[in-house]
Design an enzyme around this catalytic site. Structure first.
Site, short mmCIF file in Angstrom:
data_model
loop_
_atom_site.label_atom_id
_atom_site.label_comp_id
_atom_site.label_asym_id
_atom_site.label_seq_id
_atom_site.Cartn_x
_atom_site.Cartn_y
_atom_site.Cartn_z
N LYS A 150 0.86 -1.19 0.00
CA LYS A 150 0.00 0.00 0.00
C LYS A 150 0.89 1.23 0.00
O LYS A 150 1.13 1.85 1.04
CB LYS A 150 -0.95 -0.01 1.21
CG LYS A 150 -2.12 -0.97 1.04
CD LYS A 150 -3.11 -0.88 2.17
CE LYS A 150 -3.88 0.41 2.22
NZ LYS A 150 -4.86 0.54 1.12
N SER A 151 1.38 1.55 -1.18
CA SER A 151 2.32 2.66 -1.29
C SER A 151 1.59 3.99 -1.43
O SER A 151 0.38 4.04 -1.70
CB SER A 151 3.25 2.46 -2.50
OG SER A 151 2.59 2.84 -3.69
#
Length: 291
Positions: A150-151
């Protein structure tokens, strides 16, 4: 509003990071969206496990341990007197220079915690269902970037959302490079056919969502409904009896039309409605106490 910023609680207007932070410059960082219900943080352990997995995936060392992070989240909720809230937890690579090289970023990385309210969709959508469309934007291939990291780079999702909004609907269904259904811009997708629930698997490029897993557990353990994870085509969606989306911010929301095709009878389905009720009960009765 108090914001947690690198170990301190500061006022919203004082919560600032450098323009040289790699999270700002390149999306070089990770995040989690978390919910608190009725004085409890829902599935905090699972969210932190995913945060640490994302960090490992991009070789980012979080400067505090999980117990300290949990305390920081609780502290921020207490400071804002919130028992029901949306929590945005962000860890950036930190302040560096204009180069891509993360070795030039300051140590330790930066931590931001925001606690606030959120309403992703209008209440009407939860009662009557919403419409979605498929878009031309495809999910980034897994062999390029894992969807389970989850950048801070959510441009793939944002472009899909923009296309949906331009078409007059609130949500988009994203396909993978092979043309199979993956997920929506911020939610996982489920369909129901002949009393069986189907959802794309992680191998298709879907993020393994926390709410997604909770709903699968509820369906299997409480409602005794079969759940199958695997490949789903657009045709499968079009002919489904029911369709719904899940996500931390969205919770569970029915979909009653996709690409101008009515799903089922055009109303939130029986299984969807049952799961919404069961999820609300679970969320408000479990989790890490805010104290």
């Amino acid at each position: 509003m108090k914001i947690y910023l690198d170990g301190e609680l500061v006022e919203k207007e004082d919560a600032k990071i450098s323009v040289f932070d790699h999270g700002f410059l390149y999306g070089d960082g990770i995040f989690e969206g978390i919910r608190a219900y009725n004085g409890r943080v829902f599935r905090l352990k699972e969210h932190l496990e995913r945060l640490w997995a994302s960090a490992k995936g991009i070789n980012l060392e979080i400067p505090i341990n999980r117990k300290e992070m949990e305390k920081a989240i609780i502290k921020t909720l207490l400071a804002n007197k919130l028992s029901d809230a949306y929590i945005r937890l962000i860890v950036t690579r930190g302040c560096g220079d204009l180069s891509l090289d993360p070795r030039n970023c300051a140590k330790p990385p930066s931590i931001v915690i925001i606690t606030d309210q959120i309403k992703l969709y209008p209440e009407e959508f939860y009662e009557k269902g919403m419409e979605a469309i498929t878009v031309s934007i495809r999910r980034i291939r897994q062999d390029s970037l894992s969807p389970n990291i989850k950048s801070l780079n959510y441009l793939n999702n944002i472009l899909a959302k923009m296309q949906a909004v331009r078409s007059g609907v609130a949500e988009a269904i994203i396909l993978n490079a092979e043309g199979y259904v993956v997920e929506c811009t911020g939610d996982n997708i489920f369909i129901v056919k002949n009393e069986v629930i189907y959802t794309p698997s992680g191998s298709e490029g879907a993020l393994i969502g926390i709410t997604r897993d909770a709903v699968i557990e509820l369906a299997k353990n409480r409602s005794k409904i079969s759940v199958k994870e695997g490949r789903i085509s657009l045709y499968d969606v079009y002919i489904a009896d029911e369709c719904f989306l899940t996500g931390t911010a969205a919770e569970i929301i029915p979909v009653v039309a996709v690409d101008s095709r009515t799903i089922g009878d055009g109303k939130p389905g029986r299984i969807t409605t049952k799961l919404i009720k069961e999820f609300k009960s679970l969320a408000r009765s479990s989790g890490t106490p805010i104290k």
